[in-house]
Every structure is written in C-alpha cells, then in structure tokens.
Design an enzyme around this catalytic site. Structure first.
Site, mmCIF file in Angstrom:
data_model
loop_
_atom_site.group_PDB
_atom_site.id
_atom_site.type_symbol
_atom_site.label_atom_id
_atom_site.label_comp_id
_atom_site.label_asym_id
_atom_site.label_seq_id
_atom_site.Cartn_x
_atom_site.Cartn_y
_atom_site.Cartn_z
ATOM 1 N N ASP A 31 50.201 28.816 30.354
ATOM 2 C CA ASP A 31 50.668 29.784 31.229
ATOM 3 C C ASP A 31 52.103 29.317 31.612
ATOM 4 O OD1 ASP A 31 48.651 31.190 33.802
ATOM 5 O OD2 ASP A 31 50.878 30.964 34.086
ATOM 6 N N SER A 124 41.165 46.761 31.577
ATOM 7 C CA SER A 124 40.951 47.201 33.188
ATOM 8 C C SER A 124 40.247 48.562 33.097
ATOM 9 C CB SER A 124 42.338 47.312 33.819
ATOM 10 O OG SER A 124 42.220 47.808 35.148
ATOM 11 N N TYR A 149 51.346 49.980 34.723
ATOM 12 C CA TYR A 149 50.598 48.738 34.459
ATOM 13 C C TYR A 149 49.433 49.263 33.803
ATOM 14 C CZ TYR A 149 46.742 45.740 35.085
ATOM 15 O OH TYR A 149 45.366 44.835 35.010
ATOM 16 N N LYS A 153 47.802 48.571 29.685
ATOM 17 C CA LYS A 153 46.315 48.102 29.340
ATOM 18 C C LYS A 153 45.776 48.986 28.002
ATOM 19 C CE LYS A 153 45.950 44.544 31.658
ATOM 20 N NZ LYS A 153 45.898 43.177 31.033
ATOM 21 N N ARG A 231 34.605 51.490 44.929
ATOM 22 C CA ARG A 231 34.612 50.648 44.012
ATOM 23 C C ARG A 231 33.521 49.764 43.436
ATOM 24 N NH1 ARG A 231 37.944 54.108 44.449
ATOM 25 N NH2 ARG A 231 40.557 53.664 44.307
HETATM 26 P P1 NAD Z 1 47.072 36.404 37.702
HETATM 27 O O1 NAD Z 1 48.335 37.113 37.920
HETATM 28 O O2 NAD Z 1 46.214 35.568 38.640
HETATM 29 O O3 NAD Z 1 46.970 35.810 36.128
HETATM 30 C C1 NAD Z 1 47.521 35.993 35.227
HETATM 31 C C2 NAD Z 1 48.319 34.685 34.647
HETATM 32 O O4 NAD Z 1 49.299 35.031 33.400
HETATM 33 C C3 NAD Z 1 49.246 34.074 35.484
HETATM 34 O O5 NAD Z 1 48.724 32.777 35.741
HETATM 35 C C4 NAD Z 1 50.665 34.243 35.080
HETATM 36 O O6 NAD Z 1 51.651 33.243 35.502
HETATM 37 C C5 NAD Z 1 50.349 34.270 33.915
HETATM 38 N N1 NAD Z 1 51.389 35.017 32.871
HETATM 39 C C6 NAD Z 1 51.801 36.362 32.950
HETATM 40 N N2 NAD Z 1 52.753 36.508 32.249
HETATM 41 C C7 NAD Z 1 52.964 35.292 31.175
HETATM 42 C C8 NAD Z 1 53.520 34.983 30.238
HETATM 43 N N3 NAD Z 1 54.607 36.046 29.397
HETATM 44 N N4 NAD Z 1 53.583 33.843 29.556
HETATM 45 C C9 NAD Z 1 52.577 32.986 30.173
HETATM 46 N N5 NAD Z 1 51.971 33.128 31.149
HETATM 47 C C10 NAD Z 1 52.169 34.271 31.649
HETATM 48 O O7 NAD Z 1 46.029 37.899 37.202
HETATM 49 P P2 NAD Z 1 44.392 37.766 37.054
HETATM 50 O O8 NAD Z 1 44.213 38.646 38.249
HETATM 51 O O9 NAD Z 1 43.867 36.463 36.899
HETATM 52 O O10 NAD Z 1 44.305 38.857 35.878
HETATM 53 C C11 NAD Z 1 44.022 38.253 34.553
HETATM 54 C C12 NAD Z 1 44.413 39.433 33.448
HETATM 55 O O11 NAD Z 1 43.207 40.370 33.869
HETATM 56 C C13 NAD Z 1 45.524 40.145 33.613
HETATM 57 O O12 NAD Z 1 45.811 40.560 32.404
HETATM 58 C C14 NAD Z 1 45.077 41.297 34.372
HETATM 59 O O13 NAD Z 1 45.880 42.447 34.024
HETATM 60 C C15 NAD Z 1 43.704 41.679 34.127
HETATM 61 N N6 NAD Z 1 42.892 42.429 34.990
HETATM 62 C C16 NAD Z 1 42.950 41.832 36.268
HETATM 63 C C17 NAD Z 1 42.273 42.741 37.287
HETATM 64 C C18 NAD Z 1 42.272 42.079 38.685
HETATM 65 O O14 NAD Z 1 41.975 43.051 39.815
HETATM 66 N N7 NAD Z 1 42.630 40.709 38.997
HETATM 67 C C19 NAD Z 1 41.520 43.830 36.947
HETATM 68 C C20 NAD Z 1 41.689 44.170 35.773
HETATM 69 C C21 NAD Z 1 42.166 43.481 34.847
HETATM 70 C C1 WQD Z 2 40.195 49.293 46.377
HETATM 71 C C2 WQD Z 2 40.133 50.334 47.414
HETATM 72 C C3 WQD Z 2 42.067 51.482 48.004
HETATM 73 C C4 WQD Z 2 44.153 48.054 49.762
HETATM 74 C C5 WQD Z 2 43.379 47.934 41.391
HETATM 75 C C6 WQD Z 2 44.024 48.328 40.092
HETATM 76 C C7 WQD Z 2 42.999 48.128 38.888
HETATM 77 C C8 WQD Z 2 42.604 47.106 38.921
HETATM 78 C C9 WQD Z 2 41.809 46.672 40.325
HETATM 79 C C10 WQD Z 2 44.019 45.420 37.602
HETATM 80 C C11 WQD Z 2 40.805 51.584 47.249
HETATM 81 C C12 WQD Z 2 41.513 50.610 49.069
HETATM 82 C C13 WQD Z 2 43.143 48.838 49.297
HETATM 83 C C14 WQD Z 2 44.351 48.347 51.227
HETATM 84 C C15 WQD Z 2 42.846 50.065 51.251
HETATM 85 N N1 WQD Z 2 43.492 45.772 38.542
HETATM 86 N N2 WQD Z 2 42.638 49.630 49.995
HETATM 87 N N3 WQD Z 2 43.762 49.292 51.735
HETATM 88 O O1 WQD Z 2 43.132 50.252 43.335
HETATM 89 O O2 WQD Z 2 40.529 50.031 42.753
HETATM 90 O O3 WQD Z 2 42.166 48.941 41.527
HETATM 91 O O4 WQD Z 2 42.701 46.532 41.244
HETATM 92 O O5 WQD Z 2 43.736 45.814 36.655
HETATM 93 O O6 WQD Z 2 43.856 48.276 37.720
HETATM 94 O O7 WQD Z 2 44.531 49.772 40.232
HETATM 95 O O8 WQD Z 2 41.958 48.137 43.674
HETATM 96 O O9 WQD Z 2 41.836 46.611 45.561
HETATM 97 O O10 WQD Z 2 43.969 47.902 45.274
HETATM 98 O O11 WQD Z 2 41.742 49.013 46.121
HETATM 99 O O12 WQD Z 2 42.113 51.092 51.872
HETATM 100 O O13 WQD Z 2 45.391 47.796 51.730
HETATM 101 O O14 WQD Z 2 40.641 49.951 48.562
HETATM 102 O O15 WQD Z 2 42.554 52.893 48.621
HETATM 103 O O16 WQD Z 2 39.868 52.677 47.697
HETATM 104 P P1 WQD Z 2 41.933 49.397 43.087
HETATM 105 P P2 WQD Z 2 42.463 47.954 45.187
#
Ligand code: NAD
Ligand code: WQD
Length: 339
Positions: A31, A124, A149, A153, A231
């Site tokens: 990381d 995602s 973003y 993906k 959601r």
């Molecule tokens: P996060 O930001 O907590 O973790 C991502 C980690 O990657 C961080 O620790 C960051 O420092 C590291 N990182 C980013 N770019 C880097 C690079 N170039 N080199 C080395 N390290 C790097 O996010 P998370 O919520 O743990 O998400 C993990 C993965 O899952 C991400 O790819 C995110 O897009 C995907 N994802 C997250 C969610 C969500 O809602 N949390 C939903 C769907 C998909």
């Molecule tokens: C959830 C619900 C908002 C904040 C996002 C990314 C998705 C994935 C997960 C990475 C929605 C409502 C939110 C607030 C609110 N991440 N809301 N007030 O938009 O479903 O998904 O995170 O891949 O790609 O798009 O998640 O938690 O932002 O929102 O009312 O302050 O909560 O409108 O209905 P979302 P979220």
C-alpha cells in the site's frame, strides 16, 4: 498459498487481511497509504497476533512491484488498490484513470513476468449504472456509469476479460461489491475516510459521534417504500469472507468469472438512520435535502451466483452493521491516529 493484497491497509483490504490469516493463508500487504495509515497495519497485527509482511510501494511503480514479486513469489493477488471517491473522480478524472488503470496494468505485467496466475479484482455495483430492474444479476448490462470512478472499474473489467482471452490459464475473479459497511466486531479496525465522508454510513457515524451536526438525506421522492434511496448494505466482514471464498474458487478454476457480493436485501436511507439510532441509543439528526446528482432510486444484488459458485452468502443483517459501525466509531471517533 501466498497472497499479495494491493491496497491491503484500506478499509476492505484490512478486514480481508484478517479473515485470510484466520483461514490460514500467508499474506503480504502492499500500500502507498494514499488513503490509509500505518496504524491500520498495527491493528491487523494486534487482531491476528502475528506480524504481517508489508511493502510501502505505489502499485503503478513497475520496479518496486517487481522487487516485491521477486522477494515474495506470490501465488495470487487481490487488487484493492485504487481511488474510490465518486465526487472526487468527477473533479479529478485524469488522476482516477491514471491511478486505477495504471496500477492494474503494472500488476498484470508483473504477474505475467513472475508466472502468477490468480487475480481477484475489486469491482463495484456502480458498473450497472441505473439498472432496468432489481435484484441485479451479473448478466445485466454494464458500462453506463455516471462518473469517472465507475468507468475506471468498467474499463478494468474489460481489460481483465481481454487478458483472460489471451491467456486462458489465468484465473480471474471480478467481484462487484454493493455497499460495504460495518467493521470487525473488536472495533479495532475502522473505515477512516479522508475529510468529510461521501458515503452514507460513515457520514451517519460522524453525526452520531458528534463530529458533524446533521445528515442530509438526498431526496425523499424516489419510488421506494419511504421515498429515500434503497441500497444493498453488506457487512465488511461478510465481504472479506467473500474474498476468502473467491481465493479458493480461483485456486480450482481457470478463466474469468464476475460475481456480485451483496446480501440481496435493500434498505432505505431512513431504514439505516433508524437502525443506527437503535444501535447508538440516541437520535441521529437529519434534514431532507435535494437529490444528489447521479444517484439512483434502488440498487440491490442477486446473491445467487455467489452462493452457487463460491458457496458464500452474507450472514450479518443491517442491525449487525449498525452495531459494529457504532462500536468502531465510538472507539475511534477521529479515525486512526496519524504516525
Ligand atoms: P480504501 O481507500 O480504504 O482502500 C484502498 C487502498 O488502496 C488504500 O489503503 C490506499 O492507500 C491504497 N492505494 C490507492 N492507490 C494506490 C496505489 N497506487 N498504490 C498503492 N496503494 C494504493 O478503499 P476500500 O473501501 O477499502 O476499497 C477497496 C477497493 O474496493 C477499491 O478498489 C474500491 O474502488 C473498491 N470498492 C469499494 C467500495 C466501497 O464502498 N468501499 C465499493 C465497491 C468497490
Ligand atoms: C447510499 C444512499 C444516497 C450520503 C457509492 C458508490 C459506489 C460504491 C458504494 C465504490 C444513497 C444516500 C448518502 C449522504 C444520503 N463505492 N446518502 N446522504 O451512492 O449507493 O454508492 O458507494 O465502488 O460506487 O457510488 O453509496 O453511501 O454514497 O449512498 O442521503 O450524506 O445514501 O443518496 O441513496 P452509493 P452512498
């Protein structure tokens, strides 16, 4: 089996690290701390009672990544590293395309060089855009994303499909996460977003702990049971267990497979607010605000493919997620301490 977790210090990576170690896997975390802190590693080690090999590198740095592969000779990689803020990606699209796609390409090149054949990728539900119907199955159309973003993906998924076609001996599992939330029940690990959170649960947590005054509920005129967005919230420990199952699947299959990780249940914004109030024992102040651009009314997974292929299903419900989120924020009201 030895597994490298890129982005393993982040929210989902840290929980997955713990679950993999608990299931007997050797792991190595890489990381650059662009969205995490070294304290996350100390917390992981405390939870599992052993030290965990760590490399502070940028995954897009070819030389550094080659050194890591040379030293560790991994069998499998879970690629979490990436930038993940939807709003930020709209303001900084080039940084998002550069980081998310470059890290993946550098990783694929290095895996090829070192004969590493198994890859699990963090995709995602955002790739589905505004789905025609719910629950969402993996064969529904993807690519009409509302932000850069999401497109990173989608593009990476396409790259992985091309790479799998060119080398059918690779084993690639694309996991489409729905809305990860919650925390390890110890309260040692937490989601620690930089600045003001974008996502619902981290925002509610900051309000509940008194760091933010109130939640804005983005729209109450959606065609849902109470008018607020619905959601599929999934406990991060269930999600982590989904990765453990995906590693086992990748070990015994070749080709590319795309799998939703969700619960199959939809909860509205107000359901989550009220669930959290129950967990924390006091009111979470909120106001109704206009809809947020790019939001959809309803999004939840069909979890059937995950059950069929991975023999995995989510075990925690929304009350568990609220309880564990409240426990984590109560113990870490300002996130992890900086070094
Ligand atoms: P996060 O930001 O907590 O973790 C991502 C980690 O990657 C961080 O620790 C960051 O420092 C590291 N990182 C980013 N770019 C880097 C690079 N170039 N080199 C080395 N390290 C790097 O996010 P998370 O919520 O743990 O998400 C993990 C993965 O899952 C991400 O790819 C995110 O897009 C995907 N994802 C997250 C969610 C969500 O809602 N949390 C939903 C769907 C998909
Ligand atoms: C959830 C619900 C908002 C904040 C996002 C990314 C998705 C994935 C997960 C990475 C929605 C409502 C939110 C607030 C609110 N991440 N809301 N007030 O938009 O479903 O998904 O995170 O891949 O790609 O798009 O998640 O938690 O932002 O929102 O009312 O302050 O909560 O409108 O209905 P979302 P979220």
């Amino acid at each position: 089996m030895k597994i490298i977790l890129t982005g393993g210090a982040g929210y989902i990576g840290s929980h997955t690290s713990v679950q993999l170690i608990r299931n007997g896997y050797d792991i190595v975390i890489a990381d650059n701390f662009s969205n995490s802190k070294p304290e996350a590693l100390r917390r992981i080690e405390k939870l599992v009672g052993m030290s965990v090999p760590f490399y502070k590198i940028d995954i897009a740095d070819k030389e550094a990544l080659s050194e890591l592969f040379e030293a560790e000779k991994p069998d499998c990689v879970i690629h979490f590293a990436g930038l993940k803020s939807v709003g930020e990606s709209v303001r900084m699209p080039v940084e998002y395309y550069r980081n998310n796609i470059d890290t993946t390409l550098t990783l694929l090149e290095t895996m090829k060089e070192y004969g590493c054949k198994k890859l699990i990728f963090s995709s995602s539900a955002t790739v589905y855009g505004d789905p025609a119907s719910v629950p969402i199955t993996e064969d529904m159309p993807v690519g009409k994303c509302s932000n850069p973003y999401g497109r990173t993906k989608y593009f990476i998924e396409e790259i992985l499909r091309d790479v799998s076609k060119a080398d059918p001996t690779l084993s690639i599992v694309i996991l489409r996460y729905f809305n990860p939330t919650g925390a390890d029940e110890s309260g040692l690990l937490c989601e620690d977003p930089n600045g003001i959170p974008n996502n619902l649960m981290p925002y509610i947590m900051k309000v509940a702990v008194g760091r933010l005054p109130r939640l804005s509920v983005f729209g109450n005129d959606y065609p849902t049971h109470d008018g607020t967005g619905v959601r599929d919230y999934i406990h991060v420990v269930d999600l982590a267990d989904g990765h453990v199952a995906a590693v086992a699947y990748a070990d015994s299959h070749e080709g590319v497979e795309t799998i939703n990780l969700g619960t199959g249940n939809g909860y509205s914004v107000l359901d989550v607010v009220h669930g959290f109030e129950k967990a924390c024992g006091h009111e979470v102040p909120y106001v109704i605000a206009p809809r947020r651009e790019g939001d959809i009314a309803e999004c939840y997974a069909s979890p059937d493919k995950a059950k069929a292929l991975l023999n995995w299903e989510a075990k925690h419900n929304i009350d568990d997620m609220c309880r564990d989120s409240w426990n984590a924020i109560s113990k870490n009201p300002d996130g992890y301490p900086a070094d």
